[in-house]
Design a protein around this motif. Structure first.
Motif, PDB file in Angstrom:
ATOM      1  N   ALA A   1       0.828  -1.211   0.000  1.00  9.62           N
ATOM      2  CA  ALA A   1       0.000   0.000   0.000  1.00  9.62           C
ATOM      3  C   ALA A   1       0.857   1.254   0.000  1.00  9.62           C
ATOM      4  O   ALA A   1       0.504   2.258  -0.648  1.00  9.62           O
ATOM      5  N   SER A   2       1.987   1.227   0.694  1.00  8.34           N
ATOM      6  CA  SER A   2       2.852   2.408   0.713  1.00  8.34           C
ATOM      7  C   SER A   2       3.448   2.671  -0.664  1.00  8.34           C
ATOM      8  O   SER A   2       3.533   3.825  -1.105  1.00  8.34           O
ATOM      9  N   PHE A   3       3.853   1.606  -1.367  1.00  8.30           N
ATOM     10  CA  PHE A   3       4.371   1.795  -2.721  1.00  8.30           C
ATOM     11  C   PHE A   3       3.266   2.214  -3.689  1.00  8.30           C
ATOM     12  O   PHE A   3       3.496   3.018  -4.601  1.00  8.30           O
ATOM     13  N   GLU A   4       2.078   1.702  -3.492  1.00  9.90           N
ATOM     14  CA  GLU A   4       0.975   2.094  -4.367  1.00  9.90           C
ATOM     15  C   GLU A   4       0.640   3.575  -4.196  1.00  9.90           C
ATOM     16  O   GLU A   4       0.331   4.269  -5.173  1.00  9.90           O
ATOM     17  N   ARG A   5       0.731   4.071  -2.967  1.00 13.32           N
ATOM     18  CA  ARG A   5       0.502   5.498  -2.731  1.00 13.32           C
ATOM     19  C   ARG A   5       1.593   6.331  -3.397  1.00 13.32           C
ATOM     20  O   ARG A   5       1.306   7.372  -4.014  1.00 13.32           O
ATOM     21  N   ALA A   6       2.840   5.895  -3.304  1.00  7.01           N
ATOM     22  CA  ALA A   6       3.931   6.592  -3.989  1.00  7.01           C
ATOM     23  C   ALA A   6       3.706   6.591  -5.494  1.00  7.01           C
ATOM     24  O   ALA A   6       3.899   7.618  -6.173  1.00  7.01           O
ATOM     25  N   ALA A   7       3.288   5.441  -6.027  1.00  7.14           N
ATOM     26  CA  ALA A   7       3.034   5.340  -7.462  1.00  7.14           C
ATOM     27  C   ALA A   7       1.915   6.280  -7.892  1.00  7.14           C
ATOM     28  O   ALA A   7       1.981   6.898  -8.970  1.00  7.14           O
ATOM     29  N   GLN A   8       0.899   6.410  -7.074  1.00  2.94           N
ATOM     30  CA  GLN A   8      -0.202   7.314  -7.383  1.00  2.94           C
ATOM     31  C   GLN A   8       0.288   8.756  -7.481  1.00  2.94           C
ATOM     32  O   GLN A   8      -0.077   9.493  -8.403  1.00  2.94           O
ATOM     33  N   ALA A   9       1.127   9.163  -6.522  1.00  3.59           N
ATOM     34  CA  ALA A   9       1.659  10.533  -6.540  1.00  3.59           C
ATOM     35  C   ALA A   9       2.522  10.767  -7.769  1.00  3.59           C
ATOM     36  O   ALA A   9       2.437  11.815  -8.432  1.00  3.59           O
ATOM     37  N   LEU A  10       3.372   9.808  -8.109  1.00  2.00           N
ATOM     38  CA  LEU A  10       4.208   9.942  -9.300  1.00  2.00           C
ATOM     39  C   LEU A  10       3.353   9.998 -10.556  1.00  2.00           C
ATOM     40  O   LEU A  10       3.615  10.794 -11.469  1.00  2.00           O
ATOM     41  N   ALA A  11       2.322   9.168 -10.621  1.00  6.43           N
ATOM     42  CA  ALA A  11       1.441   9.162 -11.787  1.00  6.43           C
ATOM     43  C   ALA A  11       0.753  10.502 -11.959  1.00  6.43           C
ATOM     44  O   ALA A  11       0.651  11.025 -13.088  1.00  6.43           O
ATOM     45  N   ALA A  12       0.289  11.084 -10.870  1.00  7.83           N
ATOM     46  CA  ALA A  12      -0.376  12.391 -10.960  1.00  7.83           C
ATOM     47  C   ALA A  12       0.588  13.456 -11.441  1.00  7.83           C
ATOM     48  O   ALA A  12       0.231  14.317 -12.261  1.00  7.83           O
ATOM     49  N   GLY A  13       1.823  13.432 -10.949  1.00  2.30           N
ATOM     50  CA  GLY A  13       2.817  14.412 -11.380  1.00  2.30           C
ATOM     51  C   GLY A  13       3.200  14.242 -12.836  1.00  2.30           C
ATOM     52  O   GLY A  13       3.344  15.230 -13.579  1.00  2.30           O
ATOM     53  N   ILE A  14       3.371  13.005 -13.267  1.00  2.00           N
ATOM     54  CA  ILE A  14       3.712  12.737 -14.673  1.00  2.00           C
ATOM     55  C   ILE A  14       2.569  13.172 -15.579  1.00  2.00           C
ATOM     56  O   ILE A  14       2.780  13.799 -16.628  1.00  2.00           O
ATOM     57  N   ALA A  15       1.332  12.856 -15.191  1.00  2.00           N
ATOM     58  CA  ALA A  15       0.183  13.239 -16.008  1.00  2.00           C
ATOM     59  C   ALA A  15       0.063  14.756 -16.114  1.00  2.00           C
ATOM     60  O   ALA A  15      -0.250  15.286 -17.195  1.00  2.00           O
ATOM     61  N   ALA A  16       0.305  15.460 -15.017  1.00  2.99           N
ATOM     62  CA  ALA A  16       0.254  16.924 -15.064  1.00  2.99           C
ATOM     63  C   ALA A  16       1.300  17.476 -16.018  1.00  2.99           C
ATOM     64  O   ALA A  16       1.036  18.405 -16.800  1.00  2.99           O
ATOM     65  N   THR A  17       2.494  16.891 -15.980  1.00  2.00           N
ATOM     66  CA  THR A  17       3.565  17.328 -16.879  1.00  2.00           C
ATOM     67  C   THR A  17       3.209  17.033 -18.327  1.00  2.00           C
ATOM     68  O   THR A  17       3.405  17.870 -19.223  1.00  2.00           O
ATOM     69  N   ALA A  18       2.664  15.844 -18.588  1.00  2.39           N
ATOM     70  CA  ALA A  18       2.278  15.473 -19.948  1.00  2.39           C
ATOM     71  C   ALA A  18       1.199  16.396 -20.489  1.00  2.39           C
ATOM     72  O   ALA A  18       1.215  16.768 -21.673  1.00  2.39           O
ATOM     73  N   THR A  19       0.285  16.780 -19.642  1.00  3.63           N
ATOM     74  CA  THR A  19      -0.780  17.680 -20.062  1.00  3.63           C
ATOM     75  C   THR A  19      -0.244  19.074 -20.372  1.00  3.63           C
ATOM     76  O   THR A  19      -0.699  19.739 -21.304  1.00  3.63           O
ATOM     77  N   LEU A  20       0.763  19.492 -19.620  1.00  5.81           N
ATOM     78  CA  LEU A  20       1.303  20.840 -19.775  1.00  5.81           C
ATOM     79  C   LEU A  20       2.226  20.968 -20.978  1.00  5.81           C
ATOM     80  O   LEU A  20       2.138  21.941 -21.736  1.00  5.81           O
ATOM     81  N   VAL A  21       3.115  19.988 -21.189  1.00  3.28           N
ATOM     82  CA  VAL A  21       4.143  20.149 -22.234  1.00  3.28           C
ATOM     83  C   VAL A  21       4.217  18.988 -23.220  1.00  3.28           C
ATOM     84  O   VAL A  21       5.119  18.940 -24.046  1.00  3.28           O
ATOM     85  N   GLU A  22       3.289  18.040 -23.153  1.00  4.85           N
ATOM     86  CA  GLU A  22       3.190  16.952 -24.132  1.00  4.85           C
ATOM     87  C   GLU A  22       4.465  16.124 -24.251  1.00  4.85           C
ATOM     88  O   GLU A  22       5.108  16.074 -25.301  1.00  4.85           O
ATOM     89  N   ILE A  23       4.832  15.474 -23.169  1.00 10.36           N
ATOM     90  CA  ILE A  23       5.972  14.559 -23.203  1.00 10.36           C
ATOM     91  C   ILE A  23       5.560  13.223 -23.817  1.00 10.36           C
ATOM     92  O   ILE A  23       4.386  12.851 -23.810  1.00 10.36           O
ATOM     93  N   GLU A  24       6.554  12.518 -24.358  1.00  7.55           N
ATOM     94  CA  GLU A  24       6.330  11.190 -24.929  1.00  7.55           C
ATOM     95  C   GLU A  24       6.663  10.083 -23.947  1.00  7.55           C
ATOM     96  O   GLU A  24       6.123   8.982 -24.027  1.00  7.55           O
TER      97      GLU A  24
END
Length: 308
Positions: A217-240
Motif C-alpha cells: 500500500a505504501s508503494f501504491e501510494r507513492a506510485a499514485q503521486a508519481l502518476a499524478a505528477g507525470i500526467a500533469a507534466t504530460a498535459t502541460l508540455v506533451e511529453i512522450e
C-alpha cells in the motif's frame, strides 16, 4: 556535487568516462573547505593527458542551484549558501566555459543522450530517491530553465490538503513518493522491519515482494503521486516518455506496475494518454554523463540523438 561525494570525470563525445576522480564532501565544514575538495577533484582530472582536449566543464549539483547567478545552495551543505561555484570552478579551468544545472537536470541530459530517453524529442526524467527531482527535454533539447531547475517534479503539489513538505508547500510529490516517506508511511501504518532492523524503502520493497499488504500500500501510494505528477507534466508540455531512476526505482515492478496503472487514471486526454514509463539506464554515472551533455549543449556541440 552532492552532500556525500564530489565526483568528476573526463567524458568523451560518445559519453564514455575516460578518467574519474572522487572525494568525500566535507559537508559540515566551511565553504572554503568544501571548495578545496572540489579543487582536488579538478586537479586530479587536469593531471590527465586528456585534459588538453577538454572543451567545456559541466556541473550537476544538488540544489537549490541558480544557473543565472552561477550559485549553489545544497540543502545538505550548510557552508554553501548562494556559493559562487561557477566562478570558483572557472578560475581553475583556464578559461573553459562552465555550465551549471541541478542534479535532476543532469540526469535528464544523460538519459536523453545515452539512456532510456535517447531518440525522444520530449521527455521527463526523474530521480526518485531520498528526494524527488527531475528535468525536461523539449523539442529535442535539454530544457534547463533560467536557473537550471526546470522539471523539478518533486515539488508539484498532488495532494492539496496533504502534509507540509520541507519546501513549505503542501502535498508535494516528494513528500509522498521519496524513499524516506515510503518507509515512514509504512511504519506509521504498522509495518515492522525484519531482524536486521532495516527501515529503508528498499526493505519496504522487499516486504512488498513478499506480499506484505502494508508495504504494498505504501508503494501504491507513492506510485499514485508519481502518476499524478507525470500526467500533469504530460498535459502541460506533451511529453512522450517518463524515465525514472534513483534508488526507489530499484523496487522494479513493485513501483512500476502500480505507476503505469494509476497513470491511466490521470493521463486521460488523448495527447497525454500515450506517455510511456521506462526505468533509467545509466545508474550512478548519470550525473557525470549528464553534466557533460549539458555543457556540450551550451557550447553548440549538442546534437539530437537518433533512436538506437
Amino acid at each position: 556535487m552532492g552532500g556525500t561525494k564530489i565526483a568528476g570525470a573526463l567524458v568523451d563525445a560518445r559519453g564514455e568516462l575516460l578518467v574519474r576522480a572522487q572525494r568525500p564532501t566535507p559537508a559540515r565544514e566551511d565553504g572554503a573547505t568544501v571548495m578545496d575538495a572540489v579543487a582536488g577533484v579538478l586537479e586530479t582530472l587536469a593531471a590527465s593527458d586528456d585534459w588538453a582536449r577538454v572543451r567545456a566543464v559541466g556541473i550537476g549539483s544538488a540544489g537549490p542551484v541558480d544557473a543565472s547567478r552561477g550559485t549553489v545552495s545544497p540543502v545538505n551543505v550548510p557552508g554553501w549558501r548562494g556559493y559562487p561555484l561557477v566562478a570558483e570552478v572557472a578560475r581553475r579551468v583556464a578559461g573553459r566555459p562552465v555550465t551549471l544545472v541541478g542534479d535532476g537536470v543532469a540526469m535528464t541530459a544523460a538519459e536523453h543522450w545515452q539512456g532510456a530517453a535517447r531518440g525522444r524529442a520530449n521527455a521527463l526524467c526523474m530521480v526518485v530517491s531520498t528526494g524527488v527531482g527531475g528535468g525536461l527535454v523539449l523539442g529535442g533539447r535539454l530544457h534547463t530553465g533560467p536557473t537550471g531547475n526546470a522539471g523539478h517534479i518533486g515539488h508539484i503539489s498532488v495532494d492539496l490538503d496533504g502534509d507540509t513538505c520541507p519546501c513549505g508547500a503542501r502535498g508535494c510529490v516528494e513528500r509522498i513518493a521519496s524513499g524516506p516517506n515510503i518507509a515512514r508511511r509504512a511504519l506509521d501504518a504498522g509495518w515492522r522491519p525484519g531482524p536486521d532492523g532495516d527501515r529503508s524503502a528498499a526493505a519496504v520493497a522487499a516486504a512488498a515482494r513478499g506480499g506484505d499488504a502494508v508495504a504494498l500500500a505504501s508503494f501504491e501510494r507513492a506510485a499514485q503521486a508519481l502518476a499524478a505528477g507525470i500526467a500533469a507534466t504530460a498535459t502541460l508540455v506533451e511529453i512522450e516518455v517518463a524515465v525514472i531512476g534513483g534508488g526507489v526505482a530499484g523496487a522494479g515492478e513493485i513501483l512500476f506496475a502500480p505507476l503505469r496503472a494509476r497513470l491511466r487514471d490521470y493521463a486521460t486526454l488523448s495527447f497525454a494518454a500515450g506517455v510511456e514509463v521506462l526505468p533509467a539506464r545509466l545508474g550512478a554515472d548519470a550525473g557525470l554523463v549528464g553534466a557533460a551533455a549539458a555543457a556540450a549543449q551550451d557550447i553548440g556541440l549538442w546534437q539530437v540523438p537518433e533512436a538506437p
